[in-house]
Motif scaffolding. Structure first.
Motif, PDB file in Angstrom:
ATOM      1  N   UNK A 239      31.006  51.628  29.204  1.00  0.00           N
ATOM      2  CA  UNK A 239      32.158  50.990  29.750  1.00  0.00           C
ATOM      3  C   UNK A 239      31.600  50.025  30.799  1.00  0.00           C
ATOM      4  N   UNK A 240      32.224  48.721  30.569  1.00  0.00           N
ATOM      5  CA  UNK A 240      31.840  47.830  31.551  1.00  0.00           C
ATOM      6  C   UNK A 240      32.860  46.956  32.327  1.00  0.00           C
ATOM      7  N   UNK A 241      32.969  46.933  33.620  1.00  0.00           N
ATOM      8  CA  UNK A 241      33.949  46.448  34.419  1.00  0.00           C
ATOM      9  C   UNK A 241      33.740  44.851  34.206  1.00  0.00           C
ATOM     10  N   UNK A 242      34.768  44.210  34.315  1.00  0.00           N
ATOM     11  CA  UNK A 242      34.771  42.597  34.253  1.00  0.00           C
ATOM     12  C   UNK A 242      35.727  42.195  35.515  1.00  0.00           C
ATOM     13  N   UNK A 243      35.312  41.945  36.594  1.00  0.00           N
ATOM     14  CA  UNK A 243      35.970  41.473  37.645  1.00  0.00           C
ATOM     15  C   UNK A 243      35.270  40.593  38.837  1.00  0.00           C
ATOM     16  N   UNK A 244      36.102  40.264  39.582  1.00  0.00           N
ATOM     17  CA  UNK A 244      35.382  39.278  40.549  1.00  0.00           C
ATOM     18  C   UNK A 244      34.559  39.875  41.622  1.00  0.00           C
ATOM     19  N   UNK A 298      28.554  37.078  35.253  1.00  0.00           N
ATOM     20  CA  UNK A 298      28.961  37.016  36.304  1.00  0.00           C
ATOM     21  C   UNK A 298      30.235  35.731  36.587  1.00  0.00           C
ATOM     22  N   UNK A 299      31.292  36.073  37.309  1.00  0.00           N
ATOM     23  CA  UNK A 299      32.384  35.222  37.479  1.00  0.00           C
ATOM     24  C   UNK A 299      32.155  33.888  38.132  1.00  0.00           C
ATOM     25  N   UNK A 300      32.844  32.785  37.638  1.00  0.00           N
ATOM     26  CA  UNK A 300      32.589  31.425  38.003  1.00  0.00           C
ATOM     27  C   UNK A 300      33.666  31.068  39.097  1.00  0.00           C
ATOM     28  N   UNK A 301      34.601  31.945  39.199  1.00  0.00           N
ATOM     29  CA  UNK A 301      35.887  31.654  39.850  1.00  0.00           C
ATOM     30  C   UNK A 301      35.984  32.791  40.959  1.00  0.00           C
ATOM     31  N   UNK A 302      34.893  33.176  41.715  1.00  0.00           N
ATOM     32  CA  UNK A 302      35.008  34.164  42.773  1.00  0.00           C
ATOM     33  C   UNK A 302      35.177  33.787  43.906  1.00  0.00           C
ATOM     34  N   UNK A 303      35.693  34.847  44.729  1.00  0.00           N
ATOM     35  CA  UNK A 303      36.000  34.559  46.153  1.00  0.00           C
ATOM     36  C   UNK A 303      36.974  33.821  46.387  1.00  0.00           C
ATOM     37  N   UNK A 304      37.552  33.505  47.541  1.00  0.00           N
ATOM     38  CA  UNK A 304      38.404  32.799  47.880  1.00  0.00           C
ATOM     39  C   UNK A 304      38.784  31.220  47.341  1.00  0.00           C
ATOM     40  N   UNK A 305      37.698  30.718  47.213  1.00  0.00           N
ATOM     41  CA  UNK A 305      37.776  29.248  46.737  1.00  0.00           C
ATOM     42  C   UNK A 305      37.818  29.331  45.053  1.00  0.00           C
ATOM     43  N   UNK A 306      37.252  30.190  44.551  1.00  0.00           N
ATOM     44  CA  UNK A 306      37.191  30.415  43.354  1.00  0.00           C
ATOM     45  C   UNK A 306      38.567  30.760  42.738  1.00  0.00           C
ATOM     46  N   UNK A 307      39.146  31.725  43.392  1.00  0.00           N
ATOM     47  CA  UNK A 307      40.775  32.132  43.265  1.00  0.00           C
ATOM     48  C   UNK A 307      41.613  30.807  43.319  1.00  0.00           C
ATOM     49  N   UNK A 308      41.484  30.107  44.331  1.00  0.00           N
ATOM     50  CA  UNK A 308      42.200  28.932  44.450  1.00  0.00           C
ATOM     51  C   UNK A 308      42.028  27.906  43.473  1.00  0.00           C
ATOM     52  N   UNK A 309      40.724  27.803  42.924  1.00  0.00           N
ATOM     53  CA  UNK A 309      40.561  26.864  41.962  1.00  0.00           C
ATOM     54  C   UNK A 309      41.326  27.259  40.573  1.00  0.00           C
ATOM     55  N   UNK A 310      41.055  28.559  40.233  1.00  0.00           N
ATOM     56  CA  UNK A 310      41.842  29.175  39.149  1.00  0.00           C
ATOM     57  C   UNK A 310      43.298  28.893  39.143  1.00  0.00           C
ATOM     58  N   UNK A 311      43.889  29.182  40.336  1.00  0.00           N
ATOM     59  CA  UNK A 311      45.375  29.034  40.434  1.00  0.00           C
ATOM     60  C   UNK A 311      45.737  27.532  40.495  1.00  0.00           C
ATOM     61  N   UNK A 312      44.853  26.626  40.957  1.00  0.00           N
ATOM     62  CA  UNK A 312      45.233  25.451  40.706  1.00  0.00           C
ATOM     63  C   UNK A 312      45.505  24.821  39.239  1.00  0.00           C
ATOM     64  N   UNK A 313      44.431  25.391  38.301  1.00  0.00           N
ATOM     65  CA  UNK A 313      44.548  25.024  37.025  1.00  0.00           C
ATOM     66  C   UNK A 313      45.818  25.645  36.373  1.00  0.00           C
ATOM     67  N   UNK A 314      45.982  27.055  36.744  1.00  0.00           N
ATOM     68  CA  UNK A 314      47.172  27.654  36.310  1.00  0.00           C
ATOM     69  C   UNK A 314      48.328  26.995  36.640  1.00  0.00           C
ATOM     70  N   UNK A 315      48.613  26.254  37.824  1.00  0.00           N
ATOM     71  CA  UNK A 315      49.812  25.725  37.990  1.00  0.00           C
ATOM     72  C   UNK A 315      49.658  24.268  37.479  1.00  0.00           C
ATOM     73  N   UNK A 316      48.676  23.785  37.158  1.00  0.00           N
ATOM     74  CA  UNK A 316      48.560  22.698  36.612  1.00  0.00           C
ATOM     75  C   UNK A 316      49.310  22.735  34.999  1.00  0.00           C
ATOM     76  N   UNK A 317      48.759  23.758  34.422  1.00  0.00           N
ATOM     77  CA  UNK A 317      49.161  24.088  33.091  1.00  0.00           C
ATOM     78  C   UNK A 317      50.857  24.298  33.002  1.00  0.00           C
ATOM     79  N   UNK A 318      51.366  24.947  34.069  1.00  0.00           N
ATOM     80  CA  UNK A 318      52.700  25.264  34.300  1.00  0.00           C
ATOM     81  C   UNK A 318      53.457  24.083  34.550  1.00  0.00           C
ATOM     82  N   UNK A 319      52.837  23.191  35.150  1.00  0.00           N
ATOM     83  CA  UNK A 319      53.477  21.997  35.452  1.00  0.00           C
ATOM     84  C   UNK A 319      53.944  21.101  34.120  1.00  0.00           C
TER      85      UNK A 319
END
Length: 334
Positions: A239-244, A298-319
């Motif tokens: 069993x393997x966790x995949x998390x940031x 290991x995650x490429x979108x880790x930590x606060x800056x990684x999280x914000x980068x992922x949010x930006x891509x998500x917002x762009x898609x919803x835009x």
């Protein structure tokens, strides 16, 4: 395994559609299992690029039907099992369907894999099986706690899957993603809920509890985790966790999204969105050291800056208005 055929169940869903797309890009032969419906809809696969659609083989069925599941798996070398009911609020409403889909559906997959002699079964778990963290970061040895009918059904599914490895040497690996987000996610999830409300012009955002913390993971990282589990023999029986390895509250998440979208918001508590008190998972924070050690992931979108980068891509898609029109922002989606 690139010359082999992979079946992806639940490929019509959020993570499943991204995974199917990734496997095609990597050169795998991909068969996708989508939920049969009279509209001939392939879910999110209807919206992937045409070259992806042309490269996949589509099987329409129901994961609850053992005969259809076995037919879908014939000729495949491995199965990546994502098909499940996942909405927590709906599990309060219709728990019986979660037992049939999540537990019995998983039984159908591992039973067919055993009989057909597949070389790998990747079964999808969820961080919800841990319930509120008793210690952080959460390792794979953390106790399992059924705090909702959904999480209880996934605990049952996980145990069915691993029991086939223990009993019959079926090559099962269990991937346990923490809170995935990104393009195509259902509005029942908190990040699309916040984004779509803001895009609809609302500045008083309706949410449930905002104090719980989550370990959010951009879908690209989650999909890479799935591929790593598929390709590693070290994952069998594990069993393997995949998390940031990063936690953030729902309230902070809403503010990060507002910052990315450059708006000022106020949060209103909507009682319809609150979980029952003992059912709320108060804290999730993944220990991902096992994934790093066994899978070299290991995650490429880790930590606060990684999280914000992922949010930006998500917002762009919803835009994109073509994407946004697929959502009913004015309705609470359980």
């Amino acid at each position: 395994m690139l010359s082999r055929k992979i079946l992806v169940t639940g490929a019509d869903g959020f993570i499943g559609s991204h995974l199917a797309e990734k496997l095609v890009h990597l050169g795998y032969q991909v068969r996708v299992f989508v939920l049969y419906n009279s509209f001939n809809s392939w879910g999110w696969l209807d919206y992937v690029p045409e070259n992806i659609k042309e490269s996949i083989e589509v099987f329409s069925g129901d994961i609850r039907d053992p005969h259809g599941v076995k037919v879908a798996m014939e000729g495949c070398d491995a199965v990546m099992h994502l098909a499940a009911l996942i909405a927590i609020p709906y599990s309060y409403h219709s728990p019986d369907t979660y037992v049939d889909t999540n537990i019995k559906g998983t039984l159908n997959v591992v039973q067919a894999a055993k009989e057909l002699g597949l070389s790998k079964v990747v079964h999808t778990s969820t961080s919800e099986v841990y319930g509120t963290a008793r210690f952080v970061p959460i390792t794979e040895e953390h106790p399992l706690q059924g705090q909702s009918p959904y999480s209880a059904s996934k605990i049952g599914a996980d145990q069915i899957a691993i029991s086939f490895h223990n009993s019959f040497q079926t090559p099962v690996s269990i991937i346990r993603p923490f809170n995935t987000y990104g393009p195509r996610q259902s509005a029942r999830a908190v990040i699309p809920t916040i984004i779509t409300q803001i895009q609809a012009g609302q500045r008083e955002i309706k949410l449930g509890a905002i104090h719980p913390t989550r370990d959010f993971n951009y879908v690209e990282d989650t999909v890479k985790g799935f591929v790593s589990v598929l390709e590693s023999d070290k994952s069998i029986g594990e069993v393997i966790n995949i998390g940031s390895n990063f936690e953030v509250s729902i309230g902070q998440t809403a503010q990060f999204i507002a910052d990315v979208m450059q708006v000022e918001i106020q949060i209103e508590e909507d009682t319809a969105r609150l979980r029952p008190e003992k059912s709320e998972v108060e804290r999730l924070w993944a220990d991902n050291s096992k994934a790093k050690e066994l899978l070299n992931w290991e995650p490429q979108y880790a930590g606060i800056e990684g999280f914000k980068a992922g949010l930006l891509q998500t917002v762009d898609w919803f835009a994109n208005s073509n994407n946004r029109m697929l959502y009913k922002a004015g309705l609470y989606n359980i």
